[in-house]
Design a protein around this motif. Structure first.
Motif, PDB file in Angstrom:
ATOM      1  N   ARG A 147       0.863  -1.184   0.000  1.00  0.00           N
ATOM      2  CA  ARG A 147       0.000   0.000   0.000  1.00  0.00           C
ATOM      3  C   ARG A 147       0.897   1.231   0.000  1.00  0.00           C
ATOM      4  O   ARG A 147       1.556   1.524   0.990  1.00  0.00           O
ATOM      5  CB  ARG A 147      -0.893  -0.004   1.232  1.00  0.00           C
ATOM      6  N   PRO A 148       0.924   1.978  -1.089  1.00  0.00           N
ATOM      7  CA  PRO A 148       1.823   3.123  -1.155  1.00  0.00           C
ATOM      8  C   PRO A 148       1.302   4.312  -0.355  1.00  0.00           C
ATOM      9  O   PRO A 148       0.091   4.449  -0.134  1.00  0.00           O
ATOM     10  CB  PRO A 148       1.869   3.452  -2.650  1.00  0.00           C
ATOM     11  N   ARG A 149       2.214   5.141   0.048  1.00  0.00           N
ATOM     12  CA  ARG A 149       1.879   6.409   0.703  1.00  0.00           C
ATOM     13  C   ARG A 149       2.478   7.521  -0.150  1.00  0.00           C
ATOM     14  O   ARG A 149       3.688   7.577  -0.360  1.00  0.00           O
ATOM     15  CB  ARG A 149       2.446   6.457   2.118  1.00  0.00           C
ATOM     16  N   TYR A 150       1.620   8.400  -0.636  1.00  0.00           N
ATOM     17  CA  TYR A 150       2.061   9.479  -1.510  1.00  0.00           C
ATOM     18  C   TYR A 150       2.074  10.804  -0.754  1.00  0.00           C
ATOM     19  O   TYR A 150       1.089  11.160  -0.085  1.00  0.00           O
ATOM     20  CB  TYR A 150       1.134   9.611  -2.722  1.00  0.00           C
ATOM     21  N   GLU A 151       3.175  11.513  -0.866  1.00  0.00           N
ATOM     22  CA  GLU A 151       3.271  12.878  -0.365  1.00  0.00           C
ATOM     23  C   GLU A 151       2.902  13.807  -1.516  1.00  0.00           C
ATOM     24  O   GLU A 151       3.537  13.778  -2.576  1.00  0.00           O
ATOM     25  CB  GLU A 151       4.687  13.169   0.123  1.00  0.00           C
ATOM     26  N   VAL A 152       1.868  14.620  -1.322  1.00  0.00           N
ATOM     27  CA  VAL A 152       1.323  15.446  -2.393  1.00  0.00           C
ATOM     28  C   VAL A 152       1.249  16.899  -1.948  1.00  0.00           C
ATOM     29  O   VAL A 152       0.843  17.198  -0.812  1.00  0.00           O
ATOM     30  CB  VAL A 152      -0.087  14.947  -2.800  1.00  0.00           C
ATOM     31  N   ALA A 153       1.648  17.787  -2.830  1.00  0.00           N
ATOM     32  CA  ALA A 153       1.528  19.226  -2.594  1.00  0.00           C
ATOM     33  C   ALA A 153       0.572  19.805  -3.624  1.00  0.00           C
ATOM     34  O   ALA A 153       0.668  19.500  -4.815  1.00  0.00           O
ATOM     35  CB  ALA A 153       2.889  19.902  -2.689  1.00  0.00           C
ATOM     36  N   ALA A 154      -0.368  20.644  -3.192  1.00  0.00           N
ATOM     37  CA  ALA A 154      -1.359  21.249  -4.080  1.00  0.00           C
ATOM     38  C   ALA A 154      -1.459  22.743  -3.796  1.00  0.00           C
ATOM     39  O   ALA A 154      -1.104  23.215  -2.707  1.00  0.00           O
ATOM     40  CB  ALA A 154      -2.715  20.574  -3.914  1.00  0.00           C
ATOM     41  N   ALA A 155      -1.957  23.470  -4.799  1.00  0.00           N
ATOM     42  CA  ALA A 155      -1.951  24.935  -4.741  1.00  0.00           C
ATOM     43  C   ALA A 155      -3.343  25.500  -4.498  1.00  0.00           C
ATOM     44  O   ALA A 155      -4.324  25.075  -5.128  1.00  0.00           O
ATOM     45  CB  ALA A 155      -1.387  25.505  -6.033  1.00  0.00           C
ATOM     46  N   LEU A 156      -3.405  26.470  -3.591  1.00  0.00           N
ATOM     47  CA  LEU A 156      -4.578  27.310  -3.433  1.00  0.00           C
ATOM     48  C   LEU A 156      -4.295  28.609  -4.180  1.00  0.00           C
ATOM     49  O   LEU A 156      -3.454  29.408  -3.773  1.00  0.00           O
ATOM     50  CB  LEU A 156      -4.845  27.582  -1.953  1.00  0.00           C
ATOM     51  N   LEU A 157      -4.985  28.804  -5.302  1.00  0.00           N
ATOM     52  CA  LEU A 157      -4.769  29.959  -6.172  1.00  0.00           C
ATOM     53  C   LEU A 157      -6.037  30.807  -6.223  1.00  0.00           C
ATOM     54  O   LEU A 157      -7.144  30.277  -6.402  1.00  0.00           O
ATOM     55  CB  LEU A 157      -4.397  29.493  -7.587  1.00  0.00           C
ATOM     56  N   PHE A 158      -5.877  32.118  -6.084  1.00  0.00           N
ATOM     57  CA  PHE A 158      -7.003  33.055  -6.105  1.00  0.00           C
ATOM     58  C   PHE A 158      -6.971  33.896  -7.376  1.00  0.00           C
ATOM     59  O   PHE A 158      -5.909  34.129  -7.959  1.00  0.00           O
ATOM     60  CB  PHE A 158      -6.932  33.998  -4.901  1.00  0.00           C
ATOM     61  N   ASP A 159      -8.169  34.344  -7.797  1.00  0.00           N
ATOM     62  CA  ASP A 159      -8.223  35.399  -8.810  1.00  0.00           C
ATOM     63  C   ASP A 159      -8.468  36.734  -8.099  1.00  0.00           C
ATOM     64  O   ASP A 159      -8.510  36.795  -6.854  1.00  0.00           O
ATOM     65  CB  ASP A 159      -9.297  35.114  -9.860  1.00  0.00           C
ATOM     66  N   ASP A 160      -8.643  37.833  -8.841  1.00  0.00           N
ATOM     67  CA  ASP A 160      -8.776  39.141  -8.213  1.00  0.00           C
ATOM     68  C   ASP A 160     -10.127  39.344  -7.535  1.00  0.00           C
ATOM     69  O   ASP A 160     -10.342  40.368  -6.864  1.00  0.00           O
ATOM     70  CB  ASP A 160      -8.521  40.250  -9.245  1.00  0.00           C
ATOM     71  N   GLN A 161     -11.046  38.373  -7.670  1.00  0.00           N
ATOM     72  CA  GLN A 161     -12.329  38.447  -6.980  1.00  0.00           C
ATOM     73  C   GLN A 161     -12.370  37.571  -5.727  1.00  0.00           C
ATOM     74  O   GLN A 161     -13.411  37.423  -5.094  1.00  0.00           O
ATOM     75  CB  GLN A 161     -13.454  38.024  -7.929  1.00  0.00           C
ATOM     76  N   GLY A 162     -11.229  36.952  -5.397  1.00  0.00           N
ATOM     77  CA  GLY A 162     -11.167  36.118  -4.204  1.00  0.00           C
ATOM     78  C   GLY A 162     -11.682  34.708  -4.407  1.00  0.00           C
ATOM     79  O   GLY A 162     -11.874  33.953  -3.435  1.00  0.00           O
ATOM     80  N   ARG A 163     -11.916  34.311  -5.643  1.00  0.00           N
ATOM     81  CA  ARG A 163     -12.348  32.949  -5.935  1.00  0.00           C
ATOM     82  C   ARG A 163     -11.119  32.049  -6.060  1.00  0.00           C
ATOM     83  O   ARG A 163     -10.017  32.513  -6.388  1.00  0.00           O
ATOM     84  CB  ARG A 163     -13.164  32.909  -7.222  1.00  0.00           C
ATOM     85  N   ILE A 164     -11.316  30.739  -5.834  1.00  0.00           N
ATOM     86  CA  ILE A 164     -10.198  29.794  -5.902  1.00  0.00           C
ATOM     87  C   ILE A 164     -10.310  28.921  -7.146  1.00  0.00           C
ATOM     88  O   ILE A 164     -11.405  28.667  -7.658  1.00  0.00           O
ATOM     89  CB  ILE A 164     -10.095  28.914  -4.633  1.00  0.00           C
ATOM     90  N   LEU A 165      -9.138  28.433  -7.604  1.00  0.00           N
ATOM     91  CA  LEU A 165      -9.080  27.639  -8.834  1.00  0.00           C
ATOM     92  C   LEU A 165      -9.302  26.162  -8.533  1.00  0.00           C
ATOM     93  O   LEU A 165      -8.673  25.587  -7.632  1.00  0.00           O
ATOM     94  CB  LEU A 165      -7.722  27.833  -9.509  1.00  0.00           C
ATOM     95  N   SER A 166     -10.186  25.548  -9.315  1.00  0.00           N
ATOM     96  CA  SER A 166     -10.362  24.090  -9.284  1.00  0.00           C
ATOM     97  C   SER A 166     -10.188  23.566 -10.702  1.00  0.00           C
ATOM     98  O   SER A 166     -10.566  24.230 -11.672  1.00  0.00           O
ATOM     99  CB  SER A 166     -11.745  23.705  -8.738  1.00  0.00           C
ATOM    100  N   CYS A 167      -9.618  22.368 -10.825  1.00  0.00           N
ATOM    101  CA  CYS A 167      -9.318  21.781 -12.134  1.00  0.00           C
ATOM    102  C   CYS A 167      -9.951  20.396 -12.246  1.00  0.00           C
ATOM    103  O   CYS A 167      -9.955  19.622 -11.282  1.00  0.00           O
ATOM    104  CB  CYS A 167      -7.807  21.671 -12.337  1.00  0.00           C
ATOM    105  N   CYS A 168     -10.469  20.086 -13.451  1.00  0.00           N
ATOM    106  CA  CYS A 168     -11.168  18.823 -13.692  1.00  0.00           C
ATOM    107  C   CYS A 168     -10.227  17.818 -14.351  1.00  0.00           C
ATOM    108  O   CYS A 168      -9.609  18.109 -15.383  1.00  0.00           O
ATOM    109  CB  CYS A 168     -12.380  19.065 -14.578  1.00  0.00           C
TER     110      CYS A 168
END
Length: 465
Positions: free
Chosen positions: A327-348
């Motif tokens: 059973r692998p264990r993955y170390e993952v780093a992800a980004a919280l990115l904002f636009d100029d309206q304070g919304r955050i980016l999500s990707c499909c």
């Protein structure tokens, strides 16, 4: 005489003469065992041993034997007690006498004269197994040379594994004959109640330039050359009435993640029409018909050593073996990115991905030797063609999927211009306000963080702009 009877007779003889059992049993597992048991089948080591708990069985539906496990060796007797490698009543191939070998042949599988000639001294080797007791147990099989090939790289890899083992795994090595009997040997063990955590079939693909993970097995013959028994099956079904196609039971996502950036290892949708395809088809078909938990099983076609050096192929096979049974264990780093309206980016995630259609934070795995900010910057450049600076970790979660554990870190990377993003690995992207956070289907590891932010509010981004 059946092997079990033969071995019992040898044990009785040793008891009568007072000879120590370790003197005449091949395999280091016998050393210092007060009451060693003979074993020729994966299933026959006692299941309910003193001190063994039910929790010793592994996760992911694998069957794990209890207690110490002898190496699977179809002829464990030393040269003073030979056995005949032929099933009762068999008329296929040439019946040969062979002795204990570090690499075992399955019980009741004929070693053809062709096989013995190619194996040479290895057919009568008395070297000892080297293996690891207590870890997940994997059965690795290979083939000797066939047709006009002088060598078979799968055999070379198997020999290396037999010498070095795999750290943390109990490795069982089998050499299969290149014929119908060899193709069905593992299926027969599954029928008899095999107790391993995974099955890894290795074979030679002389016309390929890379290592191929075979996704499918086809219920068809299309041989262009005879096998080592002289059989030439140019058409027809392998198993009459069986499914036309069977899919590997190996963990696809884990293998995808492991070899994502490895150019020498690719997925293949065509396992050919020779004995390799026949072997994995029979194995998968028997797994499908069995009542027990499904074992991870896969065929890996190896190219000639002139295409990929042997040491690199051994290293890749070791990684594949670990993917199958640990059973692998993955170390993952992800980004919280904002636009100029304070919304955050999500990707499909893209269609065709195991999690296609699910939404996530952009980011990826932290490679050995990387810290989280460096890994995240690399991933953002690869996925979105942007280079923001990760400055603050704002969330962290350990999440257990069925087949792996993810240690996810979310780093606040401040505000960016939406038009600066180029989607490379995702199908689409959305900028979400707090009220819109639950309008998309987030990956399971991301969802607890999103739900918390939906209730409590998004992290502040202004000081990182």
């Amino acid at each position: 005489m059946p092997l079990e009877t033969h071995q019992a007779s040898a044990m009785d003889q040793m008891k009568r003469t007072g000879q120590r059992t370790t003197d005449r049993i091949s395999g280091s597992w016998m050393t210092n065992q007060p009451n060693p048991l003979l074993c020729c089948r994966l299933k026959c080591w006692p299941r309910n041993r003193k001190g063994t708990r039910d929790s010793a069985r592994a996760t992911r539906g694998r069957r794990v034997p209890h207690g110490p496990i002898p190496p699977l060796n179809s002829f464990q007797m030393t040269p003073t007690t030979p056995r005949v490698l032929a099933p009762p009543g068999s008329s296929s191939g040439t019946t040969l006498t062979a002795y204990s070998s570090a690499i075992g042949w399955p019980p009741y599988v004929v070693m053809h004269e062709f096989d013995a000639d190619r194996l040479g001294e290895k057919a009568n080797s008395t070297s000892q197994h080297r293996y690891h007791v207590g870890g997940p147990r994997i059965l690795v099989t290979a083939f000797p040379p066939f047709s006009d090939f002088e060598t078979n790289v799968s055999q070379s890899v198997l020999e290396q594994l037999d010498v070095d083992g795999i750290d943390g795994l109990d490795v069982v090595t089998w050499m299969l004959s290149v014929d119908k009997a060899g193709s069905g040997a593992v299926a027969a063990e599954i029928r008899a109640g095999i107790e391993v955590d995974g099955v890894l079939h290795l074979g030679l693909a002389a016309g390929r330039t890379g290592i191929s993970l075979e996704r499918f097995a086809r219920n068809r013959y299309s041989m262009t050359k005879p096998d080592n028994s002289g059989r030439l099956q140019e058409s027809g079904s392998i198993v009459h009435g069986g499914p036309e196609t069977l899919v590997t039971t190996a963990p696809l996502h884990i293998l995808d993640e492991e070899f994502e950036h490895d150019t020498d290892v690719q997925w293949s949708d065509d396992a050919g029409g020779y004995v390799c395809n026949e072997t994995i088809y029979r194995t998968l078909n028997e797994l499908q018909a069995s009542n027990g938990p499904t074992l991870p099983a896969i065929l890996v076609h190896l190219p000639p050593e002139s295409e990929v050096p042997l040491e690199d192929q051994v290293a890749a096979v070791i990684r594949i073996a670990n993917c199958l049974v640990t059973r692998p264990r993955y170390e993952v780093a992800a980004a919280l990115l904002f636009d100029d309206q304070g919304r955050i980016l999500s990707c499909c995630r893209p269609k065709g991905d195991e999690w296609g259609g699910w939404w996530e934070f952009p980011g990826g795995k932290i490679n050995p030797g990387e810290d989280a900010p460096a890994a995240l910057l690399r991933e953002l450049e690869e996925e979105l063609r942007i280079s923001p600076e990760p400055k603050e970790k704002v969330a962290h979660i350990d999440y257990d999927y069925d087949d792996r554990t993810v240690n996810l870190q979310i780093w606040n990377c401040g505000s960016i211009e939406p038009k600066s993003i180029t989607l490379v690995e995702h199908d689409s992207a959305r900028w979400l306000s707090r009220d819109e956070l639950l309008q998309v289907k987030w990956l399971p590891a991301d969802l607890p963080i999103i739900e918390k932010w939906f209730q409590e509010g998004l992290p502040e981004s202004s000081r990182l702009r």
